[in-house]
Design an enzyme around this catalytic site. Structure first.
Site, PDB file in Angstrom:
ATOM      1  N   TYR A   7      24.506  43.233  42.152  1.00 50.33           N
ATOM      2  CA  TYR A   7      23.976  43.265  43.706  1.00 50.33           C
ATOM      3  C   TYR A   7      24.518  44.696  44.330  1.00 50.33           C
ATOM      4  O   TYR A   7      25.492  45.150  44.099  1.00 50.33           O
ATOM      5  CB  TYR A   7      24.373  42.108  44.538  1.00 50.33           C
ATOM      6  CG  TYR A   7      25.769  41.992  44.954  1.00 50.33           C
ATOM      7  CD1 TYR A   7      26.961  41.712  43.965  1.00 50.33           C
ATOM      8  CD2 TYR A   7      25.787  42.474  46.309  1.00 50.33           C
ATOM      9  CE1 TYR A   7      28.100  41.714  44.771  1.00 50.33           C
ATOM     10  CE2 TYR A   7      26.987  42.024  46.880  1.00 50.33           C
ATOM     11  CZ  TYR A   7      28.351  41.816  46.104  1.00 50.33           C
ATOM     12  OH  TYR A   7      29.415  41.858  46.480  1.00 50.33           O
ATOM     13  N   ARG A  26      25.675  53.537  42.127  1.00 49.07           N
ATOM     14  CA  ARG A  26      26.550  52.382  41.667  1.00 49.07           C
ATOM     15  C   ARG A  26      25.598  51.317  40.943  1.00 49.07           C
ATOM     16  O   ARG A  26      26.088  50.814  39.974  1.00 49.07           O
ATOM     17  CB  ARG A  26      27.229  51.929  43.011  1.00 49.07           C
ATOM     18  CG  ARG A  26      28.455  50.743  42.101  1.00 49.07           C
ATOM     19  CD  ARG A  26      29.374  50.562  43.407  1.00 49.07           C
ATOM     20  NE  ARG A  26      28.651  49.799  44.618  1.00 49.07           N
ATOM     21  CZ  ARG A  26      29.091  49.390  45.600  1.00 49.07           C
ATOM     22  NH1 ARG A  26      30.701  49.729  46.077  1.00 49.07           N
ATOM     23  NH2 ARG A  26      28.599  48.833  46.805  1.00 49.07           N
ATOM     24  N   ARG A  71      19.223  27.730  28.395  1.00 47.97           N
ATOM     25  CA  ARG A  71      20.444  28.132  28.744  1.00 47.97           C
ATOM     26  C   ARG A  71      21.295  28.723  27.417  1.00 47.97           C
ATOM     27  O   ARG A  71      21.400  27.853  26.591  1.00 47.97           O
ATOM     28  CB  ARG A  71      21.310  27.186  29.462  1.00 47.97           C
ATOM     29  CG  ARG A  71      22.930  27.539  29.811  1.00 47.97           C
ATOM     30  CD  ARG A  71      23.552  26.628  30.402  1.00 47.97           C
ATOM     31  NE  ARG A  71      24.997  27.012  31.030  1.00 47.97           N
ATOM     32  CZ  ARG A  71      26.072  26.992  30.220  1.00 47.97           C
ATOM     33  NH1 ARG A  71      25.981  26.064  29.008  1.00 47.97           N
ATOM     34  NH2 ARG A  71      27.015  27.145  30.717  1.00 47.97           N
ATOM     35  N   LYS A 122      29.764  45.693  40.159  1.00 46.24           N
ATOM     36  CA  LYS A 122      29.476  44.763  41.519  1.00 46.24           C
ATOM     37  C   LYS A 122      28.471  43.892  40.972  1.00 46.24           C
ATOM     38  O   LYS A 122      27.319  43.677  40.936  1.00 46.24           O
ATOM     39  CB  LYS A 122      28.717  45.711  42.399  1.00 46.24           C
ATOM     40  CG  LYS A 122      28.836  45.005  43.713  1.00 46.24           C
ATOM     41  CD  LYS A 122      28.341  45.971  44.938  1.00 46.24           C
ATOM     42  CE  LYS A 122      28.181  45.576  46.308  1.00 46.24           C
ATOM     43  NZ  LYS A 122      29.615  44.722  46.786  1.00 46.24           N
ATOM     44  N   GLU A 148      42.466  45.376  46.195  1.00 53.27           N
ATOM     45  CA  GLU A 148      41.785  45.672  47.265  1.00 53.27           C
ATOM     46  C   GLU A 148      41.449  44.373  48.010  1.00 53.27           C
ATOM     47  O   GLU A 148      42.088  43.535  47.974  1.00 53.27           O
ATOM     48  CB  GLU A 148      40.030  45.973  46.607  1.00 53.27           C
ATOM     49  CG  GLU A 148      39.612  44.817  45.760  1.00 53.27           C
ATOM     50  CD  GLU A 148      38.416  45.308  45.000  1.00 53.27           C
ATOM     51  OE1 GLU A 148      37.511  46.107  45.458  1.00 53.27           O
ATOM     52  OE2 GLU A 148      38.080  44.596  43.969  1.00 53.27           O
ATOM     53  N   LEU A 181      36.719  47.697  42.906  1.00 55.71           N
ATOM     54  CA  LEU A 181      35.214  48.084  43.145  1.00 55.71           C
ATOM     55  C   LEU A 181      35.621  49.598  43.859  1.00 55.71           C
ATOM     56  O   LEU A 181      36.230  49.998  44.728  1.00 55.71           O
ATOM     57  CB  LEU A 181      34.339  47.202  43.898  1.00 55.71           C
ATOM     58  CG  LEU A 181      32.974  47.601  44.122  1.00 55.71           C
ATOM     59  CD1 LEU A 181      32.257  47.298  42.790  1.00 55.71           C
ATOM     60  CD2 LEU A 181      32.381  46.978  45.157  1.00 55.71           C
TER      61      LEU A 181
END
Ligand code: PLP
Length: 286
Positions: A33, A52, A101, A150, A182, A206
């Site tokens: 995302y 990114r 799945r 991310k 972070e 990140l």
């Protein structure tokens, strides 16, 4: 007001947008995302977020279902349709929905990625949190080892924020092997004797788009920057601290694990960086 959102090529009212229960984003957290801020109806650092996103996709052997130019157009159209003056655009690309799945990635020829975007209206520029400063707690790192990608696997971040709220604080900084990695959803910095100190990039954190911009603007303003590890003890003894993220820009931090920094109010370096960031980022907004 019902938002207009985007799902796989369609602009729909949020109440009508649907994604399969077999979507791998839902079942496996198999999705990436980006969140791009909007100020004065314009996208902040779209280029950085786009770059990114491309990297995150590549790391996971995924391809975007649309071109990056189309992605920009979708962002712009949603901002316009939802009349967003200030806020953000959330974008998510999952590996898509197979008919069952399974752990293995499905054949990309058969299963196409799911692309979802929606807007959020929010006051970003005039922020009570930025005026007041955040109190943060430290928390042992508990997330996976590829924090440079991310992904939507954000339970660690949610748990850390909840732990902070439980003790009357605003946010949490993760610590691994004694060093700050972070913040729960931001990059972490301390300031000592005018020098800005932040952890160097690696798989452990990140690469914030705001981090890159803030460090560039700080260097242009002749501020001193050191990219290295630091501990919570060093942070508590620092003159000031702050975090950066696309939606909070530069967020001053006034307390770490109960220890007040400086006089316990937002520091001058953080305040100045917030001003510089807002001014410079607006010049590049699209
Ligand atoms: N680190 C983490 C874990 C994040 O979730 C985020 C933003 O969501 C950041 C850092 C800051 O990145 P950016 O400046 O691109 O928003």
């Amino acid at each position: 007001m019902t938002r207009t959102v985007y799902v796989n090529g369609e602009y729909l009212p949020e109440t009508e947008a649907k994604v399969s229960i077999f979507d791998r984003g839902f079942l496996m957290g198999d999705a990436v995302y980006e969140v791009t801020s909007v100020l004065d109806g314009k996208l902040i650092d779209f280029e950085g977020h786009k770059n990114r996103l491309e990297r995150s996709l590549k790391e996971l052997d995924m391809t975007a279902p649309v071109t990056m130019d189309e992605l920009l157009e979708i962002h712009r159209k949603l901002v316009e349709l939802n009349d967003i003056d200030e806020g953000g655009v959330y974008l998510q690309i999952s590996r898509g929905a197979d008919d069952d799945r399974a752990f293995e990635y499905p054949d990309p020829e058969k299963v196409k990625p799911t692309l979802v975007l929606f807007t959020q209206k929010k006051n970003l520029r005039n922020s009570a949190s930025a005026d007041k400063g955040y109190k943060v707690i430290s928390i042992e790192e508990m997330r996976w080892a590829r924090r440079d990608i991310k992904t939507v696997q954000l339970l660690g971040a949610s748990m850390a924020k909840m732990a902070a709220h439980k003790v009357g604080c605003d946010d949490a900084w993760f610590v691994e092997d004694g060093y700050v990695t972070e913040g729960s959803s931001n990059n972490a910095y301390i300031v000592k004797d005018g020098k800005i100190i932040t952890r160097q990039l690696s798989n452990k954190l990140l690469a914030g788009i705001t981090r890159a911009a803030v460090l560039r603007f700080a260097a242009e303003a002749q501020m001193q920057i050191e990219e290295r590890l630091f501990t919570i003890e060093e942070a508590q003894a620092a003159d000031e601290a702050f975090s950066t993220s696309a939606t909070a820009f530069v967020q001053p931090i006034v307390e770490i694990d109960g220890a007040a920094l400086g006089d316990g109010t937002p520091g001058p370096v953080a305040k100045r960086l917030r001003e510089i960031y807002l001014e410079e980022a607006m010049k590049l907004a699209v």
